[in-house]
Design an enzyme around this catalytic site. Structure first.
Site, PDB file in Angstrom:
ATOM      1  N   ASN A   6       0.849  -1.231  -0.007  1.00 58.03           N
ATOM      2  CA  ASN A   6      -0.065   0.168   0.159  1.00 58.03           C
ATOM      3  C   ASN A   6       1.031   1.351   0.221  1.00 58.03           C
ATOM      4  OD1 ASN A   6      -1.744   2.001   0.514  1.00 58.03           O
ATOM      5  ND2 ASN A   6      -2.652   1.390   2.561  1.00 58.03           N
ATOM      6  N   HIS A  91      -9.930   0.986   4.724  1.00 57.85           N
ATOM      7  CA  HIS A  91      -8.521   1.178   5.317  1.00 57.85           C
ATOM      8  C   HIS A  91      -8.658   2.058   6.452  1.00 57.85           C
ATOM      9  CE1 HIS A  91      -4.344   2.350   6.342  1.00 57.85           C
ATOM     10  NE2 HIS A  91      -3.923   1.391   5.866  1.00 57.85           N
ATOM     11  N   GLU A 163      -5.425  -5.338  10.092  1.00 63.19           N
ATOM     12  CA  GLU A 163      -4.530  -4.382  10.394  1.00 63.19           C
ATOM     13  C   GLU A 163      -5.162  -3.629  11.828  1.00 63.19           C
ATOM     14  OE1 GLU A 163      -2.390  -2.651   6.910  1.00 63.19           O
ATOM     15  OE2 GLU A 163      -4.192  -1.766   6.843  1.00 63.19           O
ATOM     16  N   GLY A 169       2.071   1.773  11.146  1.00 63.79           N
ATOM     17  CA  GLY A 169       3.195   2.803  11.093  1.00 63.79           C
ATOM     18  C   GLY A 169       3.623   3.129  12.340  1.00 63.79           C
ATOM     19  N   SER A 209       3.107  -2.385  10.567  1.00 66.45           N
ATOM     20  CA  SER A 209       4.411  -2.138  10.881  1.00 66.45           C
ATOM     21  C   SER A 209       5.331  -3.561  10.424  1.00 66.45           C
ATOM     22  CB  SER A 209       4.759  -2.123  12.154  1.00 66.45           C
ATOM     23  OG  SER A 209       4.289  -0.885  12.598  1.00 66.45           O
ATOM     24  N   GLY A 231       4.640   1.426   4.776  1.00 67.82           N
ATOM     25  CA  GLY A 231       6.069   2.212   4.732  1.00 67.82           C
ATOM     26  C   GLY A 231       7.255   1.365   4.125  1.00 67.82           C
TER      27      GLY A 231
HETATM   28  P1  13P Z   1       2.705   0.231   7.767  1.00 68.41           P
HETATM   29  O1  13P Z   1       3.237  -1.131   7.218  1.00 68.41           O
HETATM   30  O2  13P Z   1       3.395   1.519   7.443  1.00 68.41           O
HETATM   31  O3  13P Z   1       2.477  -0.028   9.307  1.00 68.41           O
HETATM   32  O4  13P Z   1       1.212   0.594   7.176  1.00 68.41           O
HETATM   33  C1  13P Z   1       0.423  -0.805   7.265  1.00 68.41           C
HETATM   34  C2  13P Z   1      -0.653  -0.163   6.415  1.00 68.41           C
HETATM   35  O5  13P Z   1      -1.545   0.630   6.636  1.00 68.41           O
HETATM   36  C3  13P Z   1      -0.938  -0.870   5.117  1.00 68.41           C
HETATM   37  O6  13P Z   1      -2.120  -0.759   4.738  1.00 68.41           O
END
Ligand code: 13P
Length: 248
Positions: A6, A91, A163, A169, A209, A231
């Site tokens: 993403n 999301h 998630e 993040g 993460s 990320g």
């Molecule tokens: P991170 O991998 O940056 O924590 O984000 C996860 C996310 O929201 C993917 O949709």
């Protein structure tokens, strides 16, 4: 295994092109299903650069309406015609920042399916909900509201992304055992609402993460079918590392 990236609101079309120049030639070394959920403005270059490879292009949202008076929105039909095969729905950033409610998410899913798109439905609890033992209820409510009115055969085109909001993040991740526990809850909800085989076959991915260092451990979870990465997908070498660690 499904590896879904993403990009969120990152990379211009030019930057996406540079990124793909590093990723595309190496993609044939990997067996996973690689799905890149790009910003709308990068979809055309993404589609062009991945032509003839197994990489699939995804979007990060769609409008629940088909066409008409919705300035600034993009419909499922437009995404399909642009060569998109997956779309993220619900999301947590869209639920919280853009106030997307479950009724709208249910309509988005129906519109995506009608237009031949695969849906990645995101669900997950806040830290407060986790601490008050509400995770199972949150997952049940979010899934049932989003999938209301769907037929069992339509689940083939649905992936559920678990998630936990507090893990996005933040650098915080779950123990493998906890990921499997959440995936077990999701499978049970689908079993109760559809059938045992639907519960067994529903595709579930974990996100929050995940990075090149922890991916080896996280991918040991047995009840999931892949990962949703934010990320850590933005840097080519870190994404390639994730792909090689999960290439079985
Ligand atoms: P991170 O991998 O940056 O924590 O984000 C996860 C996310 O929201 C993917 O949709």
């Amino acid at each position: 295994m499904k590896i879904i990236a993403n990009f969120k609101m990152n990379k211009t079309p030019f930057e996406t092109k540079e990124y793909l120049m590093n990723i595309v030639p190496k993609s044939k070394d990997f067996n996973q299903e690689i799905i890149l959920c790009l910003p709308y403005t990068s979809i055309a270059i993404g589609k062009f650069m991945t032509e003839g490879t197994s990489i699939k292009i995804g979007a990060q949202n769609l409008c629940e309406e088909e066409e008409g008076h919705s300035t600034g929105e993009i419909s499922g039909r437009m995404l399909k015609d642009a060569g998109v095969s997956y779309v993220l729905v619900g999301h947590s950033e869209r639920r919280s920042k853009f106030k997307e409610n479950s009724k709208a998410l249910n309509k988005k899913i129906k519109s995506a399916l009608k237009n031949g798109l695969n849906v990645i439905l995101c669900v997950g609890e806040t830290l407060a909900e986790r601490n008050t033992l509400k995770t199972a209820q949150v997952l049940k409510d979010e899934i049932e509201e989003a999938l209301k009115g769907l037929y069992e055969n339509e689940l083939e085109n649905i992936t559920i992304a678990y998630e936990p909001i507090w893990a996005i993040g933040s650098g915080k991740t779950l123990a493998v055992k906890e990921i499997d526990m959440a995936a077990g809850i999701i499978r049970k909800v689908i079993t109760n609402d559809f059938s045992p085989s639907a519960g067994e076959n529903i595709s579930i991915v974990y996100g929050g993460s995940v990075n090149s260092k922890n991916v080896g451990q996280i991918s040991k979870a047995k009840k999931i079918n892949g990962l949703l990465i934010g990320g850590a997908c933005l840097d080519e070498s870190s994404f390639l590392q994730i792909l090689s660690t999960t290439n079985h």
